[in-house]
Design an enzyme around this catalytic site. Structure first.
Site, short mmCIF file in Angstrom:
data_model
loop_
_atom_site.label_atom_id
_atom_site.label_comp_id
_atom_site.label_asym_id
_atom_site.label_seq_id
_atom_site.Cartn_x
_atom_site.Cartn_y
_atom_site.Cartn_z
N ASN A 73 -59.97 -24.44 3.86
CA ASN A 73 -60.32 -24.83 2.48
C ASN A 73 -59.73 -23.86 1.44
OD1 ASN A 73 -63.31 -25.40 0.44
ND2 ASN A 73 -61.46 -26.59 0.48
N CYS B 43 -55.93 -23.85 1.32
CA CYS B 43 -54.56 -24.34 1.10
C CYS B 43 -54.52 -25.85 0.90
CB CYS B 43 -53.64 -23.93 2.26
SG CYS B 43 -53.45 -22.15 2.45
N ARG B 44 -54.59 -26.61 1.99
CA ARG B 44 -54.34 -28.05 1.91
C ARG B 44 -55.42 -28.84 1.18
NH1 ARG B 44 -53.54 -28.70 8.16
NH2 ARG B 44 -55.03 -26.98 7.99
N SER B 45 -56.69 -28.66 1.59
CA SER B 45 -57.72 -29.51 0.96
C SER B 45 -57.97 -29.16 -0.51
CB SER B 45 -59.02 -29.55 1.78
OG SER B 45 -59.62 -28.28 1.92
N ASP C 228 -50.23 -27.30 8.46
CA ASP C 228 -50.86 -26.09 7.93
C ASP C 228 -49.77 -25.17 7.37
OD1 ASP C 228 -52.20 -23.75 7.46
OD2 ASP C 228 -53.27 -23.75 9.37
N CYS D 263 -59.80 -29.49 5.37
CA CYS D 263 -58.77 -28.84 6.20
C CYS D 263 -59.45 -27.73 7.00
CB CYS D 263 -57.60 -28.33 5.35
SG CYS D 263 -58.03 -27.04 4.17
P1 4NP Z 1 -55.84 -24.59 5.18
O1 4NP Z 1 -54.93 -23.37 5.69
O2 4NP Z 1 -56.56 -25.13 6.36
O3 4NP Z 1 -54.81 -25.54 4.65
O4 4NP Z 1 -56.74 -24.03 4.10
C1 4NP Z 1 -55.49 -22.30 6.41
C2 4NP Z 1 -56.01 -21.24 5.74
C3 4NP Z 1 -56.55 -20.17 6.44
C4 4NP Z 1 -56.56 -20.18 7.82
C5 4NP Z 1 -56.04 -21.27 8.48
C6 4NP Z 1 -55.51 -22.33 7.78
N1 4NP Z 1 -57.07 -19.09 8.52
O5 4NP Z 1 -57.04 -19.11 9.76
O6 4NP Z 1 -57.57 -18.14 7.91
#
Ligand code: 4NP
Length: 160
Positions: free
Chosen positions: A13, A15-17, A127, A10
């Site tokens: 790294n 939240c989703r992955s 997201d 994702c």
């Molecule tokens: P993820 O979510 O891609 O599912 O881990 C996010 C976590 C942090 C950020 C963006 C998306 N960020 O911009 O910090």
């Protein structure tokens, strides 16, 4: 013997992955198949390298009996395209980034996760970072559907 090396991707790294890694490992474990799988996750961005999964992601996963608290965020590296057999993107943005980074001979390893959950009727795992707890529950629903589909697709494709 390890037969399937799967990397979930994702943006951050956190939240989703990490949730995909935890849920997919849970599916594999519950089938008694842990010895044949290498499962990992990474982000295309590097802002959260070394961090544990987001508190909301940990809580949502724990609510479904899955502990992801020991994971630490990392950023994808070039060697991942060699080491893994499947590199699974959460959304179209991640997919485009991975296709740009992937050496040509490994481009076919890059897939969109929800390809393996055709019944959910969408392409992207959204997201959840800027939303509330319900967003994480929705993400987990999508991830559970696609994890079952991915496991089935991998096992059905084995030569027997
Ligand atoms: P993820 O979510 O891609 O599912 O881990 C996010 C976590 C942090 C950020 C963006 C998306 N960020 O911009 O910090």
């Amino acid at each position: 013997m390890i037969q399937h090396r799967i990397l979930f991707i994702c943006l951050g790294n956190i939240c989703r992955s990490p949730m995909a890694e935890g849920v997919f490992r849970h599916v594999v474990d519950s089938r008694g198949d842990a010895d044949r799988f290498l499962i990992d996750s990474a982000g295309v961005g590097g802002w959260h390298v070394g961090d544990p999964p987001d508190t909301r992601a940990r809580a949502a996963a724990r609510g479904r009996g899955i502990d992801i608290s020991a994971q630490r965020a990392r950023r994808i590296v070039g060697d991942d395209f060699e080491r893994f057999d499947a590199i699974i993107a959460m959304d179209d943005d991640n997919l485009a980034t991975l296709l740009r980074l992937a050496p040509e001979q490994h481009r076919s390893k890059v897939r969109l996760f929800l390809e393996f959950a055709p019944d959910v009727g969408r392409r992207d795992v959204p997201d959840p970072y800027y939303g509330g707890a319900d967003g994480f529950e929705h993400v987990l629903d999508l991830i559970e559907a696609a994890s079952g589909g991915l496991y089935t697709a991998l096992v059905e494709n084995e030569t027997r």
